[in-house]
Structures are given as C-alpha cells and as structure tokens.
Design an enzyme around this catalytic site. Structure first.
Site, PDB file in Angstrom:
ATOM      1  CG  ASP A 154      31.811  49.692  56.524  1.00 39.29           C
ATOM      2  OD1 ASP A 154      31.707  49.399  57.719  1.00 39.29           O
ATOM      3  OD2 ASP A 154      31.928  50.859  56.116  1.00 39.29           O
ATOM      4  N   GLY A 203      32.392  43.208  55.386  1.00 35.32           N
ATOM      5  CA  GLY A 203      31.645  42.006  55.782  1.00 35.32           C
ATOM      6  C   GLY A 203      32.506  41.140  56.694  1.00 35.32           C
ATOM      7  CE  LYS A 204      36.843  44.674  59.252  1.00 39.73           C
ATOM      8  NZ  LYS A 204      36.258  45.656  58.318  1.00 39.73           N
ATOM      9  N   GLY A 205      32.503  41.081  59.922  1.00 38.68           N
ATOM     10  CA  GLY A 205      31.751  40.559  61.068  1.00 38.68           C
ATOM     11  C   GLY A 205      31.202  39.171  60.788  1.00 38.68           C
ATOM     12  CG  ASN A 249      36.852  53.217  64.948  1.00 39.55           C
ATOM     13  OD1 ASN A 249      36.888  52.217  65.648  1.00 39.55           O
ATOM     14  ND2 ASN A 249      37.912  53.713  64.366  1.00 39.55           N
ATOM     15  CB  ALA A 250      34.753  48.507  64.593  1.00 41.65           C
ATOM     16  N   GLY A 251      31.720  48.658  63.689  1.00 37.65           N
ATOM     17  CA  GLY A 251      30.335  48.277  63.998  1.00 37.65           C
ATOM     18  C   GLY A 251      30.002  46.977  63.326  1.00 37.65           C
ATOM     19  CG  HIS A 252      29.745  42.305  63.656  1.00 35.11           C
ATOM     20  ND1 HIS A 252      30.141  41.203  64.347  1.00 35.11           N
ATOM     21  CD2 HIS A 252      28.966  41.855  62.653  1.00 35.11           C
ATOM     22  CE1 HIS A 252      29.624  40.131  63.794  1.00 35.11           C
ATOM     23  NE2 HIS A 252      28.900  40.501  62.771  1.00 35.11           N
ATOM     24  CD  GLN A 274      38.501  50.640  62.421  1.00 36.81           C
ATOM     25  OE1 GLN A 274      39.510  50.270  62.956  1.00 36.81           O
ATOM     26  NE2 GLN A 274      37.362  50.722  63.059  1.00 36.81           N
ATOM     27  CB  THR A 334      40.801  54.725  61.246  1.00 36.28           C
ATOM     28  OG1 THR A 334      40.382  54.866  62.615  1.00 36.28           O
ATOM     29  CG2 THR A 334      41.634  53.460  61.078  1.00 36.28           C
ATOM     30  CB  THR A 350      29.574  53.159  63.536  1.00 40.47           C
ATOM     31  OG1 THR A 350      30.126  51.854  63.688  1.00 40.47           O
ATOM     32  CG2 THR A 350      29.992  54.011  64.708  1.00 40.47           C
ATOM     33  NE  ARG A 360      28.789  50.828  55.225  1.00 41.70           N
ATOM     34  CZ  ARG A 360      28.281  49.683  55.687  1.00 41.70           C
ATOM     35  NH1 ARG A 360      27.874  48.749  54.863  1.00 41.70           N
ATOM     36  NH2 ARG A 360      28.219  49.470  56.981  1.00 41.70           N
ATOM     37  N   GLY A 403      24.863  36.006  50.648  1.00 47.12           N
ATOM     38  CA  GLY A 403      23.691  36.583  51.313  1.00 47.12           C
ATOM     39  C   GLY A 403      24.095  37.048  52.695  1.00 47.12           C
TER      40      GLY A 403
HETATM   41  P1  IMP Z   1      37.619  57.511  62.788  1.00 43.21           P
HETATM   42  O1  IMP Z   1      38.158  56.125  62.825  1.00 43.21           O
HETATM   43  O2  IMP Z   1      36.304  57.664  63.508  1.00 43.21           O
HETATM   44  O3  IMP Z   1      38.625  58.542  63.206  1.00 43.21           O
HETATM   45  O4  IMP Z   1      37.261  57.870  61.253  1.00 43.21           O
HETATM   46  C1  IMP Z   1      38.279  57.997  60.247  1.00 43.21           C
HETATM   47  C2  IMP Z   1      37.806  57.435  58.923  1.00 43.21           C
HETATM   48  O5  IMP Z   1      37.707  56.024  59.014  1.00 43.21           O
HETATM   49  C3  IMP Z   1      36.429  57.912  58.468  1.00 43.21           C
HETATM   50  O6  IMP Z   1      36.418  57.998  57.053  1.00 43.21           O
HETATM   51  C4  IMP Z   1      35.499  56.812  58.927  1.00 43.21           C
HETATM   52  O7  IMP Z   1      34.318  56.764  58.154  1.00 43.21           O
HETATM   53  C5  IMP Z   1      36.385  55.602  58.669  1.00 43.21           C
HETATM   54  N1  IMP Z   1      36.054  54.448  59.522  1.00 43.21           N
HETATM   55  C6  IMP Z   1      36.389  54.265  60.820  1.00 43.21           C
HETATM   56  N2  IMP Z   1      35.943  53.076  61.265  1.00 43.21           N
HETATM   57  C7  IMP Z   1      35.341  52.490  60.219  1.00 43.21           C
HETATM   58  C8  IMP Z   1      34.720  51.220  60.056  1.00 43.21           C
HETATM   59  O8  IMP Z   1      34.647  50.382  60.955  1.00 43.21           O
HETATM   60  N3  IMP Z   1      34.210  50.979  58.814  1.00 43.21           N
HETATM   61  C9  IMP Z   1      34.318  51.864  57.784  1.00 43.21           C
HETATM   62  N4  IMP Z   1      34.904  53.049  57.902  1.00 43.21           N
HETATM   63  C10 IMP Z   1      35.410  53.361  59.108  1.00 43.21           C
END
Ligand code: IMP
Length: 427
Positions: free
Chosen positions: A13, A15-17, A38-41, A223, A238, A299, A304, A415
């Site tokens: 998180d 701010g890579k996106g 698991n990533a979210g942008h 991540q 992760t 996600t 946070r 910003g």
């Molecule tokens: P997992 O990747 O879902 O197995 O989660 C393992 C750990 O990595 C947890 O603490 C998640 O909150 C964190 N995590 C996984 N992907 C992200 C991401 O894109 N941003 C921030 N934290 C992440």
C-alpha cells in the site's frame, strides 16, 4: 532497451498503483509478476472508481500491452470480472491483456481454506486478505497445483483435480470445509478455461519477444518488501517473493535486463494485518495519518495501522532490491505536523541499538524505534509540480530519506491524482 521494475519498500500500500500509472505510460509491456488478487489498486475509469486486483494498471494507457506473468496466482473468476468492468467502461482489453500459461490458478477451494485457516488461528492470526493466496502457492510448491495451461490443453484435467483435492482433503475436512466434487470442479475449471482462452500465451515468449524487439518492459511489483516470504517479517508475510527476485522469476526476465529499480515508499508507514511494526502510532497522531491518508485497505476495507517513517526498514528494502530511485508518496498527508518522527535505529529491551531488521519476528516485535525529530511542513501541497514549489523543511526531510536509504528520491507524491507528482528528473 533495459527494463524497469517497481517494488514496494514497506508493508504494501505504498502508492505503487499511482506510480505504475505514471511510469507505465512510457512502457510497451507491463508485467505483473507475483501475488494475486490480494493486491488492490483503485483506479478511475470512465469517471467511476474501480479496484483492479489482477489486471495490471498499465491497461489504462491505451498503447500499453499487459501480461499477467507466471509468478502470479490467478483467480480466473476475479480476472474475468475485472475484464468485464473495464470493457463496460470503454477500455479495450482484448488484444492488449495476456495471461501466462504457466501461472497457477486460485480456485474457490483455496479461498475457503485461507478463510477457514485464518479463522481457526486463535493466536498469531496473519490477517490474510482471504483471497486464497497462501493455499494456492502451497499447492504450487507441493507440485499439486493446476496451471492456466492445463485448462487449455485439457490434459488429464480430471487426474490433476483429483490429485490436488486429495492433497487437501484431510485439512479441508478437519477445518469443516466441504470438499468439492471432482466433476463440479472440473466443469468450473473448463468454463474458466474457455473464457480465459483468448488471453492465454506463452508468457516467457512474450517477454523475450518484447526484449528482442527493444521494447520497454515494466515489471509491476505487488505487496511490499517487508511482506516478502523470504525477506519479510515471517510468518506475518504474504506467500510470494515481493522483492526484485520475485519479479525476475515471475516474469522470466534475466537480472541483467533490469536497469532501473524504483522503490515506492510512503513518507510515513502503514501496515494491514498482523506482525511487528516498530513505528506504529496507536494514538491521535496515528489516527490523524489514517484519516488524512484515507488508510483503509482497498481489497478488504480494513483500517491500516499507521506510524512514522521507519528508516531501518526502508534502507533494508532499498538494499535487498538494489533500488536506483525512490518514489516518496503522500507527503501532503503529513502537512501540518510541527515535528515529524524519523526512525534512525531500533533499541532492544537490553538497550542495545541497531539499524538492521532482525530475522526473528519475536526479536523485531520487542524493538522500539529511536527517532530523530525533523521539522514539519505546512500548507496544501497539491499544486506543487517542481522541487522549487516544496517547503524547505520537506526538502530537508527528503534529504534525510536519501541519506539514510542511500538512494535518490526522484518522485514526490503530493496528492492522490496522477498529476499530483513532483518529478525531479534524472540525476
Ligand atoms: P495474503 O497475501 O492474503 O496471504 O495476506 C498475508 C499478509 O499480507 C496480510 O497481512 C495481508 O494484509 C498482507 N497483504 C497482502 N497483500 C497486500 C497488499 O496488496 N497490500 C498490503 N498488504 C497486503
């Protein structure tokens, strides 16, 4: 032409996106290399906000081609949803998005396992995103995973499904999860295969054809380095290599193809999920960073954890990734603090100081940060576009980051928008 890579220097998180949006516009091929949904942008498409979890954000730049590389674990349903959303908003996806046939698949059974395991963990919850990432990588490493290419060729799909379910059956049963029937999983897999087929390629060939043609390749990390399975705060990590090594193995590019490694870090630190976080602020300052920085997971929506900049952690990440340029994001969020904490070392319970990130999570959790206090800055920085537009105390802060991390800060995020950036240019 050398390739560029972009890596998170913290716990995700960073701010890579936004940096990908800016930098990928100059690329010919953007490759997502590891992680999964698991990533979210968060992106704005056609005036509406959407969150992309799998499609590289380079898709928004019309000339760019995007590849989901073999290091990614692919939730096909999620990917197909993202494609539909993008197309409904007028983004041309067909012919521009490709999926490696070597990528492993995430099935609903992986998500169920992830969620059930996490809820059964009494102590030591990892705080996973529940997207099935860990269980899918487990299958890959245990050599009972199913890859995208297996759906295309239909080779012994039933046998593969039987083997992957047999490997998980005892654990599924002990967690009270239902074990899907082979036929049910097969028809789901076949449907996914039919729908994914137009996108599936030999990803390594695509990357190397681009390289031979002298195209600009951009490796998009997901991540952050401190969440890396090997280098991060294990087990609160992760399940993929979120460092430069993971980007190379997950794309098939050799190390000497990469000339620039951009490390993205917030001007402060955040973390979602459990695990050590020495500079965490569980007070009004932390709340202020969270509110002003809108620090809620894209996600999972979880708040946070927030804290001051952690020098030793960022320097560690710069070193292990060979970072050539830093993008320091969200300096605008820190506007208005009289003094700003900058962790320059850790102190253990025995009073010993150190500047390294320990391998032991217990040791790390017992560390307290040693701060240097720097003068804050004020005002709305949203209009800053050149270094000369930035307050002197912010420039001092940037120099402190550079001196501590031994890398140059090239970009400064002022910003949320794409345009909210100060680019200091090549050194
Ligand atoms: P997992 O990747 O879902 O197995 O989660 C393992 C750990 O990595 C947890 O603490 C998640 O909150 C964190 N995590 C996984 N992907 C992200 C991401 O894109 N941003 C921030 N934290 C992440």
């Amino acid at each position: 032409m050398t390739a560029s890579a972009l890596i998170g220097l913290q716990w995700g998180d960073e701010g890579k996106g936004k940096m990908v949006d800016i930098l990928a516009a100059d690329a010919d091929l953007v490759v997502r290399c590891q992680g999964g949904s698991n990533a979210g942008h968060t992106v704005e498409v056609g005036g509406e906000k959407s969150v992309l979890h799998l499609v590289p954000s380079g898709i928004l730049a019309p000339e760019v081609r995007c590849l989901i590389g073999h290091g990614v674990v692919l939730d096909a349903e999620q990917l197909l949803k993202e494609i539909e959303t993008l197309e409904a908003r007028g983004v041309q996806v067909a012919g521009r998005l490709f999926v490696s046939d070597r990528a492993h698949l995430v099935f609903p059974v992986h998500r169920a396992l992830d969620q059930a395991q996490e809820s059964k963990r009494a102590k030591g919850k990892i705080g996973t995103t529940g997207k099935g990432i860990g269980p899918a990588y487990e299958d890959k490493v245990a050599r009972c995973g199913i890859r995208v290419g297996d759906l295309m060729r239909g080779q012994d799909l039933e046998g593969r499904i039987t083997r992957t379910l047999d490997a998980k059956r005892p654990r599924l049963e002990s967690l009270g999860c239902s074990v899907p029937a082979v036929a049910e999983m097969r028809s789901f897999a076949e449907e996914m295969g039919r729908r994914l087929a137009p996108y599936v390629v030999d990803g390594v060939e695509v990357v190397h054809a681009a390289r031979r043609a002298g195209e600009r390749i951009f490796l998009e990390g997901a991540q952050g380095s401190l969440l890396d399975i090997d280098l991060g705060t294990y087990p609160f990590v992760t399940s993929s290599n979120a460092n430069i090594g993971g980007l190379l193995s997950g794309s098939g590019l050799p190390a000497n193809a990469v000339g620039r490694v951009v490390g993205v870090s917030k001007a402060y630190t955040t973390r979602v999920g459990s695990g050590p976080f020495p500079t965490e602020l569980e007070d009004a300052t932390g709340n202020r960073l969270r509110e002003r920085g809108n620090e809620f997971g894209s996600t999972t929506g979880r708040p946070r954890r927030c804290g001051w900049f952690d020098g030793p952690a960022a320097r560690f990440a710069c070193a292990v990734n060979g970072v050539t340029d830093i993008a320091l994001t969200k300096v605008d969020v820190m506007s208005g603090f009289e003094k700003i904490g900058f962790a320059v070392a850790y102190e253990g319970p025995d009073g010993q100081r150190s500047e390294s990130v320990p391998g032991s999570v217990e040791e790390y959790a017992a560390k307290r940060p040693v701060y240097e206090w720097l003068a804050g800055w004020e005002g709305d920085l949203g209009g800053a576009r050149r270094e000369a537009d930035l307050p002197a105390s912010l420039l001092d802060y940037i120099r402190a980051v550079e001196d501590y991390c031994h890398a140059r800060v090239r970009w400064i995020g002022v910003g949320p928008g794409r345009e909210h950036i100060v680019d200091r240019g090549e050194a």
